[in-house]
Structures are given as structure tokens and as C-alpha cells.
Scaffold this motif. Structure first.
Motif, PDB file in Angstrom:
ATOM      1  N   UNK A  16      -6.856 -14.996 -10.205  1.00 27.04           N
ATOM      2  CA  UNK A  16      -6.756 -13.534 -10.170  1.00 27.04           C
ATOM      3  C   UNK A  16      -6.325 -13.103  -8.779  1.00 27.04           C
ATOM      4  N   UNK A  17      -5.327 -12.218  -8.726  1.00 27.44           N
ATOM      5  CA  UNK A  17      -4.781 -11.839  -7.419  1.00 27.44           C
ATOM      6  C   UNK A  17      -5.828 -11.140  -6.566  1.00 27.44           C
ATOM      7  N   UNK A  18      -6.637 -10.261  -7.186  1.00 27.25           N
ATOM      8  CA  UNK A  18      -7.605  -9.528  -6.366  1.00 27.25           C
ATOM      9  C   UNK A  18      -8.691 -10.460  -5.839  1.00 27.25           C
ATOM     10  N   UNK A  19      -9.024 -11.539  -6.593  1.00 22.08           N
ATOM     11  CA  UNK A  19      -9.990 -12.511  -6.073  1.00 22.08           C
ATOM     12  C   UNK A  19      -9.352 -13.386  -5.003  1.00 22.08           C
ATOM     13  N   UNK A  20      -8.072 -13.729  -5.208  1.00 21.24           N
ATOM     14  CA  UNK A  20      -7.369 -14.525  -4.204  1.00 21.24           C
ATOM     15  C   UNK A  20      -7.405 -13.814  -2.862  1.00 21.24           C
ATOM     16  N   UNK A  21      -7.216 -12.480  -2.888  1.00 22.21           N
ATOM     17  CA  UNK A  21      -7.180 -11.724  -1.643  1.00 22.21           C
ATOM     18  C   UNK A  21      -8.483 -11.896  -0.874  1.00 22.21           C
ATOM     19  N   UNK A  22      -9.624 -11.977  -1.583  1.00 27.01           N
ATOM     20  CA  UNK A  22     -10.887 -12.114  -0.862  1.00 27.01           C
ATOM     21  C   UNK A  22     -11.199 -13.570  -0.533  1.00 27.01           C
ATOM     22  N   UNK A  23     -10.719 -14.526  -1.354  1.00 30.17           N
ATOM     23  CA  UNK A  23     -11.097 -15.931  -1.150  1.00 30.17           C
ATOM     24  C   UNK A  23     -10.154 -16.681  -0.201  1.00 30.17           C
ATOM     25  N   UNK A  24      -8.918 -16.188  -0.072  1.00 31.31           N
ATOM     26  CA  UNK A  24      -7.945 -16.941   0.734  1.00 31.31           C
ATOM     27  C   UNK A  24      -8.376 -17.119   2.186  1.00 31.31           C
ATOM     28  N   UNK A  25      -8.911 -16.080   2.864  1.00 34.95           N
ATOM     29  CA  UNK A  25      -9.301 -16.306   4.260  1.00 34.95           C
ATOM     30  C   UNK A  25     -10.262 -17.477   4.409  1.00 34.95           C
ATOM     31  N   UNK A  26     -11.234 -17.623   3.477  1.00 32.33           N
ATOM     32  CA  UNK A  26     -12.156 -18.741   3.540  1.00 32.33           C
ATOM     33  C   UNK A  26     -11.465 -20.062   3.271  1.00 32.33           C
ATOM     34  N   UNK A  27     -10.549 -20.059   2.303  1.00 33.01           N
ATOM     35  CA  UNK A  27      -9.864 -21.302   1.935  1.00 33.01           C
ATOM     36  C   UNK A  27      -8.950 -21.785   3.048  1.00 33.01           C
ATOM     37  N   UNK A  28      -8.452 -20.828   3.870  1.00 39.90           N
ATOM     38  CA  UNK A  28      -7.544 -21.217   4.946  1.00 39.90           C
ATOM     39  C   UNK A  28      -8.201 -22.206   5.893  1.00 39.90           C
ATOM     40  N   UNK A  29      -9.530 -22.088   6.072  1.00 40.22           N
ATOM     41  CA  UNK A  29     -10.223 -22.907   7.062  1.00 40.22           C
ATOM     42  C   UNK A  29     -10.117 -24.385   6.715  1.00 40.22           C
ATOM     43  N   UNK A  30     -10.265 -24.717   5.419  1.00 34.89           N
ATOM     44  CA  UNK A  30     -10.281 -26.133   5.067  1.00 34.89           C
ATOM     45  C   UNK A  30      -8.993 -26.587   4.397  1.00 34.89           C
ATOM     46  N   UNK A  31      -8.343 -25.683   3.666  1.00 35.13           N
ATOM     47  CA  UNK A  31      -7.178 -26.118   2.888  1.00 35.13           C
ATOM     48  C   UNK A  31      -5.949 -25.279   3.230  1.00 35.13           C
ATOM     49  N   UNK A  32      -5.726 -25.065   4.522  1.00 35.86           N
ATOM     50  CA  UNK A  32      -4.628 -24.202   4.948  1.00 35.86           C
ATOM     51  C   UNK A  32      -3.269 -24.670   4.451  1.00 35.86           C
ATOM     52  N   UNK A  85       4.896 -31.689   0.769  1.00 41.74           N
ATOM     53  CA  UNK A  85       3.747 -31.643  -0.139  1.00 41.74           C
ATOM     54  C   UNK A  85       2.837 -32.849   0.073  1.00 41.74           C
ATOM     55  N   UNK A  86       3.461 -34.038   0.287  1.00 40.64           N
ATOM     56  CA  UNK A  86       2.644 -35.232   0.549  1.00 40.64           C
ATOM     57  C   UNK A  86       1.840 -35.025   1.822  1.00 40.64           C
ATOM     58  N   UNK A  87       2.491 -34.452   2.847  1.00 41.82           N
ATOM     59  CA  UNK A  87       1.787 -34.173   4.091  1.00 41.82           C
ATOM     60  C   UNK A  87       0.598 -33.261   3.870  1.00 41.82           C
ATOM     61  N   UNK A  88       0.818 -32.226   3.024  1.00 38.97           N
ATOM     62  CA  UNK A  88      -0.258 -31.269   2.739  1.00 38.97           C
ATOM     63  C   UNK A  88      -1.411 -31.964   2.028  1.00 38.97           C
ATOM     64  N   UNK A  89      -1.070 -32.771   1.023  1.00 37.62           N
ATOM     65  CA  UNK A  89      -2.131 -33.387   0.228  1.00 37.62           C
ATOM     66  C   UNK A  89      -2.906 -34.436   1.037  1.00 37.62           C
ATOM     67  N   UNK A  90      -2.224 -35.107   1.961  1.00 39.30           N
ATOM     68  CA  UNK A  90      -2.917 -36.124   2.766  1.00 39.30           C
ATOM     69  C   UNK A  90      -3.955 -35.487   3.675  1.00 39.30           C
ATOM     70  N   UNK A  91      -3.721 -34.240   4.064  1.00 41.10           N
ATOM     71  CA  UNK A  91      -4.643 -33.583   5.005  1.00 41.10           C
ATOM     72  C   UNK A  91      -5.806 -32.902   4.297  1.00 41.10           C
ATOM     73  N   UNK A  92      -5.792 -32.918   2.946  1.00 41.20           N
ATOM     74  CA  UNK A  92      -6.851 -32.204   2.237  1.00 41.20           C
ATOM     75  C   UNK A  92      -8.203 -32.854   2.475  1.00 41.20           C
ATOM     76  N   UNK A  93      -9.254 -32.052   2.659  1.00 37.77           N
ATOM     77  CA  UNK A  93     -10.589 -32.631   2.749  1.00 37.77           C
ATOM     78  C   UNK A  93     -10.994 -33.160   1.386  1.00 37.77           C
ATOM     79  N   UNK A  94     -11.985 -34.093   1.342  1.00 36.17           N
ATOM     80  CA  UNK A  94     -12.425 -34.577   0.026  1.00 36.17           C
ATOM     81  C   UNK A  94     -12.918 -33.419  -0.824  1.00 36.17           C
ATOM     82  N   UNK A  95     -12.637 -33.473  -2.097  1.00 38.46           N
ATOM     83  CA  UNK A  95     -12.985 -32.373  -2.989  1.00 38.46           C
ATOM     84  C   UNK A  95     -14.495 -32.218  -3.132  1.00 38.46           C
ATOM     85  N   UNK A  96     -14.907 -31.049  -3.588  1.00 41.37           N
ATOM     86  CA  UNK A  96     -16.330 -30.818  -3.835  1.00 41.37           C
ATOM     87  C   UNK A  96     -16.776 -31.730  -4.978  1.00 41.37           C
ATOM     88  N   UNK A  97     -17.924 -32.355  -4.820  1.00 42.88           N
ATOM     89  CA  UNK A  97     -18.419 -33.185  -5.923  1.00 42.88           C
ATOM     90  C   UNK A  97     -18.983 -32.272  -7.005  1.00 42.88           C
TER      91      UNK A  97
END
Lengths: 170, 519
Positions: B192-208, A105-117
Motif C-alpha cells: 500500500x502506497x500510504x503504508x510505504x510512505x511511513x515504513x520506507x524511512x525505517x526500511x532505509x536503515x537496513x535495506x537501503x 541487483x546482485x550487489x543489492x542482494x549481497x548486502x541484504x541483512x539476514x531475513x527475519x526468522x
């Protein structure tokens, strides 16, 4: 800057308090640690602009519920402090698994991009209403109606369950 | 100005079965206050009638088109409605079993049946939940009710231990699930699960990483609830310590509701992930659970513990069905660009339809069979041997064919059905699941499943051998007979055999299109 300092104070305080709950031998001290945890957690809520939640946290958890906890502990006068940690293979495996989970989890959180302002930090009208009781109520009773009603069922079941478990032997 | 949500009667169909169950539960609790008749079998009848009404309402819902209801917090689809029908069937049979069981122990209370109905309401709502907070609350409703039921009869050390263990471990697993949901919310900004299904592909790019961490934690939480190996440690102790009718309800209801909620959740969560990851995780879980459950059941001489391990093995067969939903499309996975490829996993609609049918039919078969098997144990159990350690030893079943030929015949049918021997319903359930898995390309996993279920035949048939070929002990106590127990056993036995011979319209219903909303 001040926010950052406060965050670290509250975060470290929360974790230290939670650690105290399980590490301290005396049950009363353990309960007091839990109260401290709740206070620090309330501080974190304030940093997130969730003032109402913070006040409820202090009033309900730190105030009402923990006082009941303390009453129960004192009424039962729990003095039997057995050894807290006994090493056994399953405990060592559990500790290793927990450490692995923490590390990943620490590894995951360290790699997070800065949050949206937050884009509305200067919007005075939004700032004055966000996190207030009125706003919270509006969200709770319109957008989150079904989960809110489901909680009432959960509370009813919890009360009946507590009565069943607490009553004399059947 | 408030935006008042518009909730129509059309939306409320999804909560009607749960509302009927809660109403029945409240009637039962009030009856405890106002009716003080010494004969309290009427309570079981109220519980039975209530679950019957809820089951009919749910069956009516099952033929409506799948849609989002209640502001997207719930879905109404045949998958969840059929599951509710099975839960109501299981609850009705379990309350009949409980009537005789509790009467013999002089422990009939309205709260017992009320908690059973509350648990069923939680299961029904859990199966329909389409949002993590709602899902968690409904999971807690059913869990809190079963924790209390586990500790209902506190005689001897085991029930208290079982209740406490179930509560602590269940709360821990619930926390894991909630933390996973929080991480997924952090990655996408929705629960919401149905929203997660559409938003997850985008989120994978930055917060995989966050998505994978959330995925893993949610999976661990669900794996605990369905008692999948390696999250199964609590199962034998809790199943053994709980009053036997409660164990029967837990083995069918909690498992069925958790499997349905798991399918719904992960159909949404796999979007955008590397398709290999959920596939490998689910395959591993199914493999370990099928093999582990059967291997652990073999050395058990305690029949109740053996059935607990057998219920783990059966969760494994169900997980094999779930795995078949997440088989990566071979053509796509070969040229997939790794983690970021938003591969739609659910390409094969035909396979998915047969998987849903397999899971539901298996759950139906397991419901009647497992209720019957635990019910026979509950019928044989005597109040006098609560404090003895060998209450459920195989020896207690010795010579049952001479003492109670009807019960022995019914128990033999349940054991054969659990083993998957035709013409019992357990055979057809396994056939549907395994053939769906083979269609999805899971040939090796299906072979392992068949082999482990063949190995499982050993411990099921051992029970039959004891009942029919061993002489009864000279001091075998007389059994306590009550008409409710007999009715429950007869209904389960008839259903076990009849559904296996004539699956007929029920299998037809279960293979309808659009079983799962968005699936």
C-alpha cells in the motif's frame, strides 16, 4: 539444510528452464522448457508454504495453458527457425544494460541483512492452516477484495481484446 | 470466522465513473449482437453518452474531501477525479472521431467502442489506485485494451507491427514495474502506497539498496508508459501504426493516467530516500524528454510521426511539473546526513498546489488540442492511401486552407496551442507548469523547457505554412465528411481557444486545496 538444497535445485532449474525457452530453436522444445520452468517455480512456492498456489501453478499453467500452447504450435507447425541472435548495436547496448542491471541487483542482494526468522515455525495450528485453500480464500475475499474484483475486469478486457485481435481482418 | 469488509456507498464513489464506463461497454457489445442496423453511428453516440455520464459522476466526486476508500486500496481525491473527467472528455471526443473514421473504412464494430470505454475505465481506476497490485491490474486493463485497439484495423503491415511492438514492450515495462514493487514489498512488507510512505524511512536503515533498486525499477516502468526519453522508442511506431482516433486517445488518456499514477506513487516512494536521488532522476528524465522530443520531431515530414514525437515533448513538460514536487529543500539538504536522513520533501505546500494545478490544466489543454490535431489528420486520411507510405506527409496538408478552410483554421489553432502561442490553451498550460517550476527553484530546467518549446514552434508552424501557403496538389482526393468528425473538431477547436482566453472557473477548481490525498 534439506530446504537449502531444494531451494538451489528449484532456483537453478527455474532459471535454466527460462533460459531454454529463449535459447532453444524448436518451438515445441521451447514450450516444454516453459513447462519445466513452471514445475520448478511450483517447487519454490511449496518451499514458501504456498501449497495451494503451487498446485494451481501446476494445474493451470503447466497443465491447461501449456497444453493449449503446444496445440497451437503443433497446429501452426512452425518450422521456420530463423537465426535467433543477430548482433546489432542496439542489441549489444541492450545486453550491456541488462548486464549492468543484473550486476547492480546482485550487489543489492549481497548486502541484504539476514531475513527475519519466522516466529511461528513451531505454532502447529498456524502451520496447518497457512497456505491452504481456506486461508487463501479468506484473505482473497476479505482483505484483497478490490484487486480481486479488478482482475475480473482485466479478464473481460483480455477476452474482448483477444477476440478483436484474432478475428478476420476488419 | 471471516472478517467481512465493510464497504459502504461512500467507498464506492471512487469506482462509479469506471462502473458507468464498463456498463456502457457491455451495452455496446450486446448491441453488436442484437441490433444489426447498417448505420452504426449510434454506437459512437452510446460511447459519447456513457463517457459524458462517467465524466459528470467524476466531476461530482472531485468536490468531495480526499480520503482513503475500499480498505486503503484506492483513494478518492480531486486530483484523480479531475483526471477521470479529462479521460472521459478525451474518450467521448475520440469515439466521435472514430465514428467517421471507421464508417469510411466500413469497420464500425461495437468492440472498438467497448475497448475504448474499457481503456477509460482502466485509466480512471489507475489514477485512484493506492496499492501496487491494484495499480498494476488497472494499468494492465488500460494497456490490454489499447494493445487490442492498436491492432484493430489490420490493413498493411504497420498496424500488426505496431500492436505487437506495443504489446511486447508494454508487457516488459509492466514486468519491470511489478519487479520494483516486489522489491519494495521485500524491503517494507507492504504494497500500500500510504503504508510505504511511513515504513520506507525505517526500511532505509537496513535495506537501503533494495529500496533504491525498487524505486528505480518502478520509475522505469512508469517512464515507459508516459513515453519519457530514453524509454520512448516504441512511441513513434505505435502512434503511427494505430488507427488515428486510437492514437488520439493514447496520446491523451494513457499519458494523463500514467502521470497521475506516477505522481501518487512517487509522493509515497520518496519518503526516507536521499532527497537528491529522486530530484536528480526526475530532472534528468524531464530534461532529456523535453529536449529529445523536440529535437526528434524537427526532421519529421510525416505529420503523424511528428505529433508522436511532439507528445513525447509534452510528456517532458509534464515531467518538469512532476520534478517540481521533488525539489529538495535547500536548507535541509545542506545539512542532511546522507542517505538515512528522513527528510520530508513535501515541505512547500504552496508550490505543490500550483504544480497540481499546472499538471491538471496542462493535461486538460493537451487533451482537447491533441485530440483535435490527431482528429484533423484522421479526417484528411483517405481509405485509398492506407497502403501508401506517404499517407501523413506534409504535402498532404498542402492547400488545405483552400480545400477545407474550416479544418485548416482548426488545425492552425491546434498547432499554435501545441507550440504554446497565446491565446491558445497550450500557452496557459505551459505558463502554469513553468511558473510552478520556477517557484520551486527549477529555474534552469524551466529555461531549457521554454527554449526547447520555442525550438518546437518550427515544426508546428511548418504545418500551418503548408496548409495556408502551399498550393494543393492537383490530384488531391476529396475528403470524407461525417458529422461526428465535424462535431469533435469544432468542440476541440472551441475548447482550445476558449480555455486559453477564459480559463475562469476551471482553473479555480484545479487550484483547490487537498488536491492529492496525503500530498
Amino acid at each position: 539444510m534439506a530446504e537449502q538444497v531444494l531451494f538451489w535445485v528449484f532456483a537453478i532449474g527455474t532459471i535454466a528452464g527460462a533460459g531454454g525457452v529463449i535459447a532453444v530453436r524448436n518451438p515445441v522444445a521451447s514450450a516444454i522448457s516453459l513447462v519445466a520452468t513452471f514445475f520448478f517455480l511450483a517447487g519454490t512456492y511449496v518451499l514458501l508454504w504456498a501449497h495451494t498456489i503451487a498446485v494451481i501453478q501446476v494445474l493451470v499453467y503447466a497443465g491447461a495453458i501449456m497444453v493449449l500452447f503446444l496445440f497451437v504450435i503443433m497446429l501452426l507447425s512452425l518450422t521456420d527457425h530463423g537465426p535467433i541472435v543477430q548482433l546489432s548495436p542496439s542489441r549489444i547496448a541492450g545486453a550491456l544494460a541488462t548486464a549492468a542491471l543484473l550486476a547492480s541487483l546482485v550487489g543489492v542482494f549481497r548486502k541484504l541483512p539476514p531475513g527475519d526468522t519466522v516466529t511461528w515455525a513451531t505454532d502447529a495450528s498456524r502451520l496447518s492452516s497457512f497456505g491452504t485453500l481456506k486461508e487463501l480464500g479468506a484473505v482473497l475475499y476479505t482483505q484483497w477484495l478490490f484487486p480481486f474484483e479488478a482482475v475480473s475486469l482485466l479478464l473481460l478486457v483480455a477476452i474482448v481484446g483477444a477476440v478483436v485481435v484474432a478475428k478476420a481482418r476488419v | 470466522m471471516l472478517n467481512t469488509p465493510t464497504v459502504t456507498m461512500f467507498d464506492l464513489h471512487v469506482v462509479l465513473p469506471a462502473a458507468a464506463l464498463v456498463f456502457g461497454a457491455i451495452v455496446l457489445m450486446l448491441s453488436e449482437v442484437f441490433l444489426s442496423s447498417p448505420n452504426r453511428t449510434y454506437m459512437a453516440v452510446i460511447a459519447l453518452v456513457t463517457s459524458g455520464i462517467a465524466g459528470v459522476v467524476a466531476l461530482n466526486n472531485a468536490f468531495e474531501p480526499a480520503r482513503l476508500v475500499l480498505q486503503g486500496f484506492a483513494v478518492i481525491d480531486p486530483f484523480s477525479s479531475f483526471m477521470t473527467v479529462m479521460v472521459c472528455l478525451g474518450t467521448g471526443l475520440a469515439s466521435l472521431l472514430a465514428a467517421g473514421f471507421l464508417k469510411h473504412r466500413n469497420a464500425e464494430r461495437g468492440e472498438f467502442y467497448a475497448l475504448m470505454l474499457f481503456a477509460a475505465a482502466g485509466m480512471s481506476l489507475l489514477a485512484a489506485s493506492n496499492e501496487f497490485i491494484t495499480l498494476f491490474i488497472n494499468l494492465e486493463v488500460l494497456s490490454v485494451a489499447t494493445y487490442a485497439l492498436t491492432a484493430f484495423l489490420r490493413r498493411g503491415p504497420r498496424p500488426a507491427e505496431a500492436g505487437f511492438k506495443y504489446f511486447i514492450l508494454g508487457a516488459f515495462a509492466g514486468a519491470l514495474l511489478l519487479y520494483g514493487a516486489a522489491l519494495l514489498y521485500g524491503a517494507t512488507g507492504t504494497t500500500r502506497l500510504s503504508d510505504l510512505a511511513t515504513l520506507l524511512p525505517g526500511a532505509m536503515a537496513t535495506r537501503g539498496g533494495l529500496v533504491y533498486a525498487g524505486f528505480g525499477l518502478v520509475l522505469a516502468g512508469f517512464a515507459f508508459k508516459v513515453a519519457a526519453v530514453p524509454f520512448h522508442m516504441w512511441t513513434p511506431d505505435v502512434y503511427e501504426g494505430a488507427p488515428t482516433p486510437v492514437t488520439a486517445l493514447m496520446s491523451v488518456g494513457v499519458k494523463a493516467a500514467a502521470i497521475v499514477a506516477m505522481v501518487r506513487t512517487f509522493l509515497a516512494l520518496v519518503n526516507g530516500l536521499d532527497p537528491q536521488v529522486p530530484f536528480i532522476l526526475f530532472s534528468l528524465l524531464a530534461l532529456l524528454t523535453m529536449v529529445g522530443g523536440n529535437l526528434l520531431a524537427m526532421p519529421q515530414r510525416n505529420v503523424k510521426r511528428m505529433l508522436a514525437y511532439s507528445s513525447i515533448a509534452h510528456a517532458g513538460y509534464l515531467l518538469l511539473g512532476v520534478t517540481a514536487l521533488f525539489v529538495p529543500d535547500a536548507a535541509r539538504s545542506s545539512d542532511a546526513g546522507g542517505v538515512l536522513s528522513a527528510t520530508p520533501l513535501l515541505a512547500n505546500a504552496a508550490v505543490n498546489a500550483s504544480v497540481y494545478k499546472g499538471i491538471l490544466f496542462y493535461l486538460l489543454g493537451y487533451t482537447v488540442t491533441s485530440i483535435g490535431a490527431f482528429g484533423t489528420l484522421a479526417a484528411i486520411e483517405r481509405r485509398e492511401d492506407e497502403t501508401r507510405s506517404n499517407t501523413w506527409d506534409l504535402e498532404r496538408l498542402a492547400g488545405l486552407a483552400q480545400r477545407q478552410p474550416g479544418w485548416a483554421a482548426a488545425m492552425a489553432a491546434f498547432m499554435l496551442s501545441l507550440a504554446g502561442v497565446p491565446p491558445m490553451v497550450g500557452f496557459l498550460g505551459k505558463l502554469y507548469i513553468f511558473s510552478a517550476a520556477v517557484d520551486a527553484g527549477l529555474i534552469w530546467l524551466a529555461v531549457v523547457g521554454v527554449l526547447s518549446s520555442v525550438a518546437g514552434t518550427y515544426y508546428y508552424l511548418r504545418v500551418v505554412v503548408y496548409m495556408f501557403m502551399r498550393p494543393a496538389a492537383a490530384d488531391a482526393p476529396a475528403t470524407f465528411r461525417h458529422w461526428t468528425t465535424e462535431v469533435a473538431l469544432v468542440v476541440s477547436a472551441v475548447a482550445t481557444v476558449a480555455l486559453g482566453i477564459v480559463p475562469g472557473p476551471i482553473a479555480e477548481w484545479l487550484s483547490r486545496a487537498g488536491m492529492v490525498f496525503g500530498g
